[in-house]
Write a protein that holds these residues in place. Sequence first.
Motif, PDB file in Angstrom:
ATOM      1  N   GLN A  33       0.857  -1.187   0.000  1.00 30.69           N
ATOM      2  CA  GLN A  33       0.000   0.000   0.000  1.00 30.69           C
ATOM      3  C   GLN A  33       0.894   1.239   0.000  1.00 30.69           C
ATOM      4  OE1 GLN A  33      -2.455  -1.482   3.429  1.00 30.69           O
ATOM      5  NE2 GLN A  33      -4.052  -0.399   2.311  1.00 30.69           N
ATOM      6  N   ILE A  34       0.812   2.003  -1.071  1.00 33.72           N
ATOM      7  CA  ILE A  34       1.609   3.224  -1.185  1.00 33.72           C
ATOM      8  C   ILE A  34       0.673   4.397  -0.887  1.00 33.72           C
ATOM      9  CG2 ILE A  34       3.259   4.487  -2.619  1.00 33.72           C
ATOM     10  CD1 ILE A  34       3.887   1.463  -2.284  1.00 33.72           C
ATOM     11  N   TYR A  35       0.992   5.143   0.163  1.00 30.93           N
ATOM     12  CA  TYR A  35       0.085   6.194   0.614  1.00 30.93           C
ATOM     13  C   TYR A  35       0.357   7.515  -0.089  1.00 30.93           C
ATOM     14  CZ  TYR A  35      -1.315   2.920   4.202  1.00 30.93           C
ATOM     15  OH  TYR A  35      -1.800   1.812   4.847  1.00 30.93           O
ATOM     16  N   GLU A  36      -0.643   8.371  -0.063  1.00 30.22           N
ATOM     17  CA  GLU A  36      -0.579   9.730  -0.598  1.00 30.22           C
ATOM     18  C   GLU A  36       0.320  10.569   0.304  1.00 30.22           C
ATOM     19  OE1 GLU A  36      -1.461  11.853  -3.464  1.00 30.22           O
ATOM     20  OE2 GLU A  36      -3.353  10.811  -3.190  1.00 30.22           O
ATOM     21  N   GLY A  37       0.947  11.626  -0.280  1.00 30.59           N
ATOM     22  CA  GLY A  37       1.555  12.641   0.578  1.00 30.59           C
ATOM     23  C   GLY A  37       3.025  12.426   0.820  1.00 30.59           C
TER      24      GLY A  37
END
Length: 385
Positions: free
Chosen positions: A373-377
């Motif tokens: 899971q690659i998160y935003e920001g």
Amino acid sequence: MQENFTMLAKTLFGFEELLANELTQMGAQDVKQGTRSVSFVGDKGFMYKANLGLRTAIKILKPIATFRVRNENDLYKELYAMPWENYMTPKNTLAVDATIHSDLFTNSLYIALKTKDAIVDKFRDTTGERPNVDLKFPDLKINIHIDRQQCTVSLDSSGDSLHKRGYKTATNIAPINEVLAAGLVMLSGWDGQSDFMDPMCGSGTILIETAMIACNIPPNLMRKEFAFERWQDWDVDLFEKIEESLLKKTRDFHHKIYGYDKAPSAVLKAKDNIKNAHLEDFIEVKHEDFFKTQKGGDAKLHMLFNPPYGERLNLDMEAFYKNIGDTLKQNYPNTDAWFITSNLEALKHVGLRPSRKIHLYNAKLEARLVKYQIYEGSKKGKYLK
């Protein structure tokens, strides 16, 4: 009313629950999971429907007899006693395949030969004629399964493995099996509510299976033939009615499905296969090196791919897998990235912590389907290390 009977759907290791869910949603009765198989109850129309519509089944078998065997003579006698005239005539051709899990029997080819002998001898003794063997296009394909002392005789209603959908004319090195591709999409939990990307798409199998899932298109509509079409009770009107009812359930899809490959030849093959599957309106394929790309837009992206494992390609696998991790965390925020690999050593070099790991096999290779899971920001803290 047609009568119901028990059937067995064969599948890949790790796909039993997916297949059981598919069967339940399709309306099967008495669904029970086994190892690489799921048993269920339905009628002849349901058998046609299962062959046309199941994404994670490899074969649909119809068991017709079960008995105990202690040696080859027992097997021959039991098979000879069966009413083979209910299933074929001496003018028909047959083929036998056998799977064995038993200390008493060790040679599956010998068991297949013994089965053929019993059936041929029965017809010769009762009619004076004998059916011939045809390994490529038999009128009746028979499956023998011996587990310890228990022998099950089944008719193979599918014929060729159901992964042979009929759309694939071109493949590249190490193509992924269509049933495996469909199962991976389903295991990844993609719900059709976001864009889908395969960044190393090869000949396009994952993309095609994804589009068929998105649009609820039956996976085996394009097959040239199923084995049950040569059976004595083949009902073409019923089959066409089942086919029509499945086609009525197709749906529109309003997101993008796209793929990249850095090999121009793979891109051409993928486009050919997509065209054969009549899915050009839903899938776009581009000649791109994934490691030089970045995500367009802020919307959630679902990614699934089958990278090289190093089995057939001469690559520095540790550097290659490190590059996968770097590209994901630097260029693909707000992405659920899934891929399957059998190179468990190279997997350690991705540099991200997987949030899921599922144990599977790709052909005979033990593999893992992993999710990142690659998160935003902020690139410092929000993605998983």
